[in-house]
Design an enzyme around this catalytic site. Structure first.
Site, PDB file in Angstrom:
ATOM      1  N   LEU A 160       8.081   3.286 -44.169  1.00  0.00           N
ATOM      2  CA  LEU A 160       7.616   3.254 -45.425  1.00  0.00           C
ATOM      3  C   LEU A 160       6.219   3.847 -45.352  1.00  0.00           C
ATOM      4  O   LEU A 160       5.622   4.800 -45.687  1.00  0.00           O
ATOM      5  CB  LEU A 160       8.055   2.793 -46.282  1.00  0.00           C
ATOM      6  CG  LEU A 160       7.650   3.462 -47.087  1.00  0.00           C
ATOM      7  CD1 LEU A 160       8.621   4.587 -48.046  1.00  0.00           C
ATOM      8  CD2 LEU A 160       8.313   2.065 -48.765  1.00  0.00           C
ATOM      9  N   TYR A 161       5.299   2.655 -44.869  1.00  0.00           N
ATOM     10  CA  TYR A 161       3.927   3.136 -44.885  1.00  0.00           C
ATOM     11  C   TYR A 161       3.787   4.668 -44.384  1.00  0.00           C
ATOM     12  O   TYR A 161       2.714   5.595 -44.822  1.00  0.00           O
ATOM     13  CB  TYR A 161       3.316   2.530 -44.414  1.00  0.00           C
ATOM     14  CG  TYR A 161       1.807   2.660 -44.066  1.00  0.00           C
ATOM     15  CD1 TYR A 161       0.670   2.958 -45.250  1.00  0.00           C
ATOM     16  CD2 TYR A 161       0.950   2.985 -43.386  1.00  0.00           C
ATOM     17  CE1 TYR A 161      -0.957   3.343 -45.193  1.00  0.00           C
ATOM     18  CE2 TYR A 161      -0.631   3.503 -42.673  1.00  0.00           C
ATOM     19  CZ  TYR A 161      -1.456   3.500 -43.938  1.00  0.00           C
ATOM     20  OH  TYR A 161      -2.516   3.852 -43.570  1.00  0.00           O
ATOM     21  N   PRO A 162       3.784   4.836 -43.171  1.00  0.00           N
ATOM     22  CA  PRO A 162       4.005   6.320 -42.521  1.00  0.00           C
ATOM     23  C   PRO A 162       4.129   7.047 -42.816  1.00  0.00           C
ATOM     24  O   PRO A 162       4.147   9.055 -43.374  1.00  0.00           O
ATOM     25  CB  PRO A 162       4.347   6.076 -40.802  1.00  0.00           C
ATOM     26  CG  PRO A 162       4.261   4.469 -40.583  1.00  0.00           C
ATOM     27  CD  PRO A 162       4.730   3.846 -42.290  1.00  0.00           C
ATOM     28  N   ALA A 163       5.958   6.670 -43.833  1.00  0.00           N
ATOM     29  CA  ALA A 163       6.252   8.099 -44.613  1.00  0.00           C
ATOM     30  C   ALA A 163       5.512   8.697 -45.471  1.00  0.00           C
ATOM     31  O   ALA A 163       5.843  10.087 -46.698  1.00  0.00           O
ATOM     32  CB  ALA A 163       7.571   8.036 -44.980  1.00  0.00           C
ATOM     33  N   THR A 164       4.480   7.781 -46.363  1.00  0.00           N
ATOM     34  CA  THR A 164       3.482   8.149 -47.649  1.00  0.00           C
ATOM     35  C   THR A 164       2.656   9.183 -47.105  1.00  0.00           C
ATOM     36  O   THR A 164       2.694  10.505 -47.925  1.00  0.00           O
ATOM     37  CB  THR A 164       3.005   7.062 -48.340  1.00  0.00           C
ATOM     38  OG1 THR A 164       2.235   5.961 -47.168  1.00  0.00           O
ATOM     39  CG2 THR A 164       4.303   5.939 -48.696  1.00  0.00           C
TER      40      THR A 164
END
Length: 256
Positions: A160-164
């Site tokens: 999720l962090y890279p997606a943000t």
């Protein structure tokens, strides 16, 4: 902290997440370049200490404390406070604040997901919505979004962090198109694996991650800060809408 308001010709900047690490380095670099900087952080003591240190070194800074994950109203309050404290105008917005918890997707709690989305995506969106119209009224400005090399690389246990951060890159493209003809340049600066106080206990992991890169070492916060300073300078007048990788080659090269 300084009590004198900024003159109409003094360039001003709001740097979020500037009480340590990359954000602190950016705040110091911009202040050294002559900008009047609003240093934002969640911890009042650390935030005030950074602003006081900048002033001791001859720069101009004011501390602003806010929790960007608390909700859009608090983020708007931060935008209002920055505008008031910086003399009525924010010329440069650096969306640096971010959280980066990881772990298996199935074990990521709802609260953690909410914090990631609120801090990394919603807060920059609310700040741009609040500050960009005033930038236009004052003849233009700059928005710098701090991304990540992980936005374009699949990494296990860190979905999720890279997606943000991929969302941040898309916001940069869209905002550059939306505000460009009104005098605002928007750029993402994407750090690689960076050595900061927040990951000091992972120094060995960072060293192993970057040993095989062209740079051969982790990124330092100052490397990012210098890129941001250049992006908001007249030298980068034709740079907008894209991502500048400051990552030592980690996202684009393989040495072995």
């Amino acid at each position: 902290m300084t009590d004198a308001p900024a003159s109409p010709t003094t360039r001003t900047a709001l740097v979020t997440g500037a009480s340590s690490g990359i954000g602190e380095a950016i705040a110091r670099e911009l202040a050294a370049a002559g900008l009047f900087v609003a240093v934002h952080g969640r911890n009042a003591e650390r935030t005030s200490a950074v602003a006081a240190s900048i002033e001791e070194q001859g720069g101009r800074a004011v501390p602003l404390v806010a929790d960007l994950s608390a909700g859009p109203d608090e983020v708007r309050t931060l935008a209002t406070a920055a505008t008031e404290q910086l003399g009525g105008h924010v010329d440069v917005l650096v969306n640096n604040a971010g959280v980066y918890p990881g772990g298996p997707t199935e074990s990521l709690s709802d609260d953690t997901v909410d914090a990631l989305l609120a801090t990394n995506i919603r807060a920059p969106h609310v700040l741009v919505a609040a500050l960009a119209p005033s930038m236009v009224e004052h003849g233009g400005g700059h928005i710098v979004n701090i991304g990540s090399w992980m936005a374009r690389v699949g990494v296990p246990f860190m979905a999720l962090y890279p997606a943000t951060k991929a969302a941040v890159e898309q916001l940069t493209r869209a905002w550059a198109a939306e505000y460009g003809h009104r005098g605002i340049r928007v750029v993402t600066v994407a750090p690689g694996a960076t050595a900061t106080p927040g990951n000091a206990d992972s120094a060995d992991v960072l060293a192993a991650m970057t040993e095989g890169t062209p740079a051969g070492r982790p990124v330092q916060p100052e490397d990012i800060a210098r890129a941001v300073r250049w992006v908001v300078s007249d030298e980068a007048a034709f740079v907008t809408g894209g991502t500048i990788d400051v990552d030592g080659g980690i996202a684009s090269t393989r040495m072995r």
